[in-house]
Design an enzyme around this catalytic site. Sequence first.
Site, PDB file in Angstrom:
ATOM      1  N   HIS A   1      -4.788  -4.229   1.957  1.00  0.00           N
ATOM      2  CA  HIS A   1      -5.982  -4.549   2.752  1.00  0.00           C
ATOM      3  C   HIS A   1      -5.768  -5.771   3.633  1.00  0.00           C
ATOM      4  O   HIS A   1      -6.675  -6.583   3.825  1.00  0.00           O
ATOM      5  CB  HIS A   1      -7.213  -4.719   1.849  1.00  0.00           C
TER       6      HIS A   1
ATOM      7  N   SER B   1       0.210   7.581  -0.142  1.00  0.00           N
ATOM      8  CA  SER B   1       0.193   7.861   1.294  1.00  0.00           C
ATOM      9  C   SER B   1       0.491   9.329   1.614  1.00  0.00           C
ATOM     10  O   SER B   1       1.229   9.634   2.557  1.00  0.00           O
ATOM     11  CB  SER B   1       1.206   6.958   1.994  1.00  0.00           C
TER      12      SER B   1
ATOM     13  N   ASP C   1       1.026   2.426   6.547  1.00  0.00           N
ATOM     14  CA  ASP C   1       1.640   3.608   5.943  1.00  0.00           C
ATOM     15  C   ASP C   1       2.511   4.342   6.956  1.00  0.00           C
ATOM     16  O   ASP C   1       3.634   4.759   6.666  1.00  0.00           O
ATOM     17  CB  ASP C   1       0.555   4.555   5.410  1.00  0.00           C
TER      18      ASP C   1
END
Length: 386
Positions: A41, A128, A175
């Site tokens: 994050h 992911s 990602d």
Amino acid sequence: MTGPGDGALERTLAWQRQHAAKRLPLAAYWAPGRVNLIGDHIDYLGGRVLPMTLDRGTAVLVLPGRNAALRVQALDQQAAASFPQAGRDRQGDWQDYVNGLLRFGGPPPRPRPLELLVSGDLAGGGLSSSASFTLALALALQDAGWLRPASGNDLARLAQRVEVEAVGTACGLMDQLAIVHGSARGAVAIDCGTLATAEVAIAWQDRELWAVHSGSSRRLADGGYNLRRQQLDRACAARGLPTDAIPALDPAGLSAENGDEVWDRRLRHVISEQQRVLAGEQALLQADWQAFGKLMTASHRSLRDDFEVSTPELDRLVAAALSTPGCDGARLTGAGFGGWAIVLLQRTARQRVLTAIAAALNREPPALQAFQIRPGAALRRLQGVG
Ligand code: GLA
């Protein structure tokens, strides 16, 4: 070809032999999944992050098509669909990703009819799977003329745009960049402000990294992820700060105004997580596993207490691992809200740690979903097929 323990490519080849034996594969593509070692994050705020691509991922096998359309067989969903699908609204399924790619990556110069067989090994949240699925398809579609040619970073941006605009998760670029720039030798440090990347080779010594599933899955578009982003935007606006300045702020400055107010805690996570990534990169370079493990655990606590994206199952898993001798550190990985955690342990303690986690999750050890994490190479066309 696709790495130990991975059956994704084999599943696509088995389907082709069984259902399309006369249509020989034209090509095959591979996009790895990733774990994030530390730095969650903070990518969408321009922070520095430390993901590692896996030897698990998504395989796409390309067959000649049977008519003028594109047909995609999502083997793991036991579903198929034809594209383009003019006017189809977002439905919260895998077809949203294909429609998004065609919408934002086209118009196609001269597409030829194609059938794509897709399979992956990343289910469960946190590895992911969606970026891997999108990028494996993107590369296959690009090579076949269904998408405009694009460089690696532009392909990553295209996949991010699909996630944000076609699927509805306001994700960062970690990602996608990890999948494009990943390395089989270790992690990749990504500066999400400048998009500079650097390989961080890993000397494992007597350590192993395990992925363990908490038993609860999640979807990011469900709301918690986007809500965190809105909270950070508001926290920044209230302080007159550009959002990409947060990771570099001095933590001492924040604690002066810090109450227990939600926005302050969100900011505190971002600032402290950035410091942990910088320290973690040094620890990895020096193979200081004890230091790295402590940083992992501190990251989990910050995601749990300040960012509030953990779950009771993830917390139980991490606590059980940490209370077992021989475990250096543990944390949720990726967005949180359920899914996979990563556990750093000494090889001799493997059985003990996994057994303790299984007990904490009320599972018999054989029913625990867990695998040893091995780094795997980046997005690519697979040689030897087609
Ligand atoms: C998801 C998003 C990433 C990143 C992580 C949390 O994986 O796709 O952009 O924000 O969550 O670090």
